[in-house]
Design a protein around this motif. Structure first.
Motif, PDB file in Angstrom:
ATOM      1  N   GLU A  38       0.816  -1.213   0.000  1.00 12.35           N
ATOM      2  CA  GLU A  38       0.000   0.000   0.000  1.00 12.35           C
ATOM      3  C   GLU A  38       0.853   1.270   0.000  1.00 12.35           C
ATOM      4  O   GLU A  38       0.562   2.203  -0.764  1.00 12.35           O
ATOM      5  CB  GLU A  38      -0.967   0.004   1.190  1.00 12.35           C
ATOM      6  N   PRO A  39       1.915   1.366   0.820  1.00 10.97           N
ATOM      7  CA  PRO A  39       2.772   2.549   0.708  1.00 10.97           C
ATOM      8  C   PRO A  39       3.367   2.733  -0.684  1.00 10.97           C
ATOM      9  O   PRO A  39       3.449   3.853  -1.191  1.00 10.97           O
ATOM     10  CB  PRO A  39       3.863   2.297   1.754  1.00 10.97           C
ATOM     11  N   LEU A  40       3.775   1.638  -1.331  1.00  9.09           N
ATOM     12  CA  LEU A  40       4.317   1.744  -2.677  1.00  9.09           C
ATOM     13  C   LEU A  40       3.261   2.219  -3.660  1.00  9.09           C
ATOM     14  O   LEU A  40       3.543   3.020  -4.559  1.00  9.09           O
ATOM     15  CB  LEU A  40       4.874   0.388  -3.128  1.00  9.09           C
ATOM     16  N   ARG A  41       2.048   1.744  -3.492  1.00  7.51           N
ATOM     17  CA  ARG A  41       0.962   2.145  -4.391  1.00  7.51           C
ATOM     18  C   ARG A  41       0.682   3.640  -4.266  1.00  7.51           C
ATOM     19  O   ARG A  41       0.514   4.342  -5.274  1.00  7.51           O
ATOM     20  CB  ARG A  41      -0.293   1.319  -4.051  1.00  7.51           C
ATOM     21  N   ILE A  42       0.645   4.141  -3.040  1.00  9.85           N
ATOM     22  CA  ILE A  42       0.390   5.568  -2.844  1.00  9.85           C
ATOM     23  C   ILE A  42       1.595   6.385  -3.302  1.00  9.85           C
ATOM     24  O   ILE A  42       1.437   7.473  -3.883  1.00  9.85           O
ATOM     25  CB  ILE A  42       0.044   5.845  -1.376  1.00  9.85           C
ATOM     26  N   ALA A  43       2.809   5.884  -3.065  1.00  6.30           N
ATOM     27  CA  ALA A  43       4.001   6.596  -3.523  1.00  6.30           C
ATOM     28  C   ALA A  43       4.015   6.714  -5.045  1.00  6.30           C
ATOM     29  O   ALA A  43       4.306   7.789  -5.595  1.00  6.30           O
ATOM     30  CB  ALA A  43       5.262   5.876  -3.041  1.00  6.30           C
ATOM     31  N   VAL A 268      -3.759  13.160  -5.784  1.00  9.38           N
ATOM     32  CA  VAL A 268      -3.344  11.786  -5.485  1.00  9.38           C
ATOM     33  C   VAL A 268      -4.543  10.840  -5.598  1.00  9.38           C
ATOM     34  O   VAL A 268      -4.413   9.710  -6.082  1.00  9.38           O
ATOM     35  CB  VAL A 268      -2.695  11.689  -4.094  1.00  9.38           C
ATOM     36  N   ALA A 269      -5.721  11.290  -5.163  1.00 10.20           N
ATOM     37  CA  ALA A 269      -6.924  10.461  -5.291  1.00 10.20           C
ATOM     38  C   ALA A 269      -7.223  10.170  -6.757  1.00 10.20           C
ATOM     39  O   ALA A 269      -7.610   9.048  -7.117  1.00 10.20           O
ATOM     40  CB  ALA A 269      -8.117  11.158  -4.633  1.00 10.20           C
ATOM     41  N   ARG A 270      -7.032  11.169  -7.616  1.00  9.92           N
ATOM     42  CA  ARG A 270      -7.259  10.960  -9.053  1.00  9.92           C
ATOM     43  C   ARG A 270      -6.279   9.941  -9.617  1.00  9.92           C
ATOM     44  O   ARG A 270      -6.655   9.050 -10.384  1.00  9.92           O
ATOM     45  CB  ARG A 270      -7.150  12.293  -9.798  1.00  9.92           C
ATOM     46  N   ALA A 271      -5.002  10.054  -9.236  1.00  9.63           N
ATOM     47  CA  ALA A 271      -4.012   9.091  -9.721  1.00  9.63           C
ATOM     48  C   ALA A 271      -4.316   7.687  -9.210  1.00  9.63           C
ATOM     49  O   ALA A 271      -4.144   6.701  -9.936  1.00  9.63           O
ATOM     50  CB  ALA A 271      -2.614   9.532  -9.289  1.00  9.63           C
ATOM     51  N   ILE A 282     -13.860   8.431  -6.734  1.00  8.45           N
ATOM     52  CA  ILE A 282     -14.927   8.174  -5.775  1.00  8.45           C
ATOM     53  C   ILE A 282     -14.455   8.615  -4.384  1.00  8.45           C
ATOM     54  O   ILE A 282     -13.252   8.778  -4.155  1.00  8.45           O
ATOM     55  CB  ILE A 282     -15.320   6.675  -5.772  1.00  8.45           C
ATOM     56  N   PRO A 283     -15.380   8.833  -3.452  1.00  8.93           N
ATOM     57  CA  PRO A 283     -14.975   9.276  -2.109  1.00  8.93           C
ATOM     58  C   PRO A 283     -13.954   8.368  -1.433  1.00  8.93           C
ATOM     59  O   PRO A 283     -13.097   8.847  -0.690  1.00  8.93           O
ATOM     60  CB  PRO A 283     -16.304   9.299  -1.340  1.00  8.93           C
ATOM     61  N   ALA A 288      -8.713   7.182   1.152  1.00  6.10           N
ATOM     62  CA  ALA A 288      -7.521   6.327   1.180  1.00  6.10           C
ATOM     63  C   ALA A 288      -6.237   7.137   1.273  1.00  6.10           C
ATOM     64  O   ALA A 288      -5.218   6.634   1.776  1.00  6.10           O
ATOM     65  CB  ALA A 288      -7.490   5.438  -0.063  1.00  6.10           C
ATOM     66  N   VAL A 289      -6.262   8.378   0.796  1.00  3.70           N
ATOM     67  CA  VAL A 289      -5.032   9.181   0.795  1.00  3.70           C
ATOM     68  C   VAL A 289      -5.073  10.311   1.815  1.00  3.70           C
ATOM     69  O   VAL A 289      -4.118  11.086   1.905  1.00  3.70           O
ATOM     70  CB  VAL A 289      -4.763   9.756  -0.618  1.00  3.70           C
ATOM     71  N   ALA A 290      -6.144  10.417   2.592  1.00  2.00           N
ATOM     72  CA  ALA A 290      -6.295  11.537   3.530  1.00  2.00           C
ATOM     73  C   ALA A 290      -5.167  11.572   4.557  1.00  2.00           C
ATOM     74  O   ALA A 290      -4.587  12.639   4.819  1.00  2.00           O
ATOM     75  CB  ALA A 290      -7.654  11.467   4.223  1.00  2.00           C
ATOM     76  N   LEU A 291      -4.840  10.441   5.152  1.00  2.00           N
ATOM     77  CA  LEU A 291      -3.784  10.420   6.171  1.00  2.00           C
ATOM     78  C   LEU A 291      -2.420  10.832   5.600  1.00  2.00           C
ATOM     79  O   LEU A 291      -1.774  11.741   6.136  1.00  2.00           O
ATOM     80  CB  LEU A 291      -3.703   9.048   6.836  1.00  2.00           C
ATOM     81  N   PRO A 292      -1.943  10.178   4.531  1.00  2.00           N
ATOM     82  CA  PRO A 292      -0.622  10.567   4.031  1.00  2.00           C
ATOM     83  C   PRO A 292      -0.560  11.965   3.439  1.00  2.00           C
ATOM     84  O   PRO A 292       0.509  12.573   3.405  1.00  2.00           O
ATOM     85  CB  PRO A 292      -0.308   9.501   2.966  1.00  2.00           C
TER      86      PRO A 292
END
Length: 341
Positions: A38-43, A268-271, A282-283, A288-292
């Protein structure tokens, strides 16, 4: 060094192609960096969104390996700088050097002139040296002695920091933290994941883990252009604004998330949505990205800090209490798209 245009538009790739290539990149990186899915996906979503990444966690969790592996998989030139207290701004940006042969000064670019720049243990260098990255991260250029020099495109900064060690370190200024689109905490792997790390090291029979490129820098730019081509429902944008605004009003917060925070949420949400193969947000993407995206942008009150409150608790409370956008916004859009097909 001759100046070049700082921005050269790339041909956007379709969402389906961005999602396919993104999955290939994450699979290649995940084969080397174990237990950080998950960190890699968000990165990687942050890189697709054009942002910069801060990994903040204890040593030995693979933060540097993750940065180097992402750079290799996407075909970017990679340079690493080990930050130390005696580091000077010119050690990052470069400087003018007198060349006797031409009887003049010539600019020698520093390590920041690369595709992906890793500032390892960034909190070990002074705020003055950290500030040398501000212009690079915000504008894609550096200024030395009154002259500006564009950086390569794409250009991304990945930094690591150790949050538990205070001796010989400097807290990152708020302006520096705000330039990072996300701050990621890796955390310890579970026992099965840690066992996979050990077996992976045994299987490759040497210390250095290598990742073969999946794409090149030009393809990454086209993927980023594909993400930029995705429109966002106004209800989603308004939801991002409400989340950021709620942090400014929270009782435990002295300084809340800036407009750059709400913009980071949206980008980041769009990506992330595109990596999932969707051309709409979608919300749940935003949540999913609010914390980071938001936690590192908050400055807590003294009372909250002494009471043991952490920024992640504030963001979690905000996400749980701020109402999401009406589902009809997404439903109408997906219905219209289905009808057009």
């Amino acid at each position: 060094m001759s100046a070049e245009p700082p921005f050269d538009p790339a041909t956007p790739l379709p969402v389906s192609e961005v999602a396919r290539l993104g999955a290939d990149v994450l699979e290649r990186v995940g084969s080397v960096v174990v237990g950080m899915r998950e960190p890699l996906r968000i990165a990687f979503a942050t890189i697709l969104a054009g942002g910069h990444v801060l990994f903040e966690d204890v040593p030995g969790l693979g933060k540097t390996l993750a940065a180097r592996s992402i750079a290799a998989a996407v075909g970017l030139d990679f340079r690493r700088l080990q930050c130390t207290p005696d580091l000077l701004p010119s050690d990052i940006t470069g400087s003018f050097v007198y060349v006797p042969g031409i009887a003049d000064f010539e600019f020698r670019p520093g390590p920041v002139f690369t595709g992906l720049f890793l500032a390892d243990e960034i909190n070990r260098t002074s705020p003055k040296t950290q500030s040398a990255l501000l212009e690079a991260m915000a504008e894609g250029q550096v200024s030395v002695e009154g002259k500006s020099f564009p950086l390569p495109s794409p250009f991304h900064v990945v930094a690591t920091a150790n949050p538990i060690e205070s001796e010989g370190t400097y807290a990152l200024p708020e302006a520096q933290l705000d330039r990072f689109m996300v701050r990621l905490r890796v955390g310890y792997p579970d026992e099965d994941g840690e066992a996979r790390v050990l077996l992976s090291r045994v299987a490759r029979r040497h210390e250095v883990a290598t990742v073969e490129p999946v794409i090149d820098a030009a393809t990454l730019r086209s993927m980023q252009a594909g993400v930029e081509a995705v429109d966002v429902d106004p209800d989603i944008a308004a939801y991002c604004v409400r989340l950021a605004a709620a942090t400014r009003r929270h009782r435990s917060v002295e300084v809340g998330a800036s407009p750059r925070g709400s913009q980071g949420l949206l980008l980041v949400a769009r990506a992330l949505a595109v990596l999932d193969g969707r051309d709409f947000v979608i919300p749940d993407d935003v949540k999913a990205v609010a914390l980071p995206v938001l936690a590192h942008r908050l400055t807590l009150t003294v009372q909250a800090w002494t009471g043991g409150v952490v920024a992640e608790q504030v963001v979690t409370e905000v996400v749980n209490t701020v109402p999401g956008p009406p589902a009809v916004g997404v439903a109408q859009r997906t219905g219209e798209e289905a009808a057009s097909r």
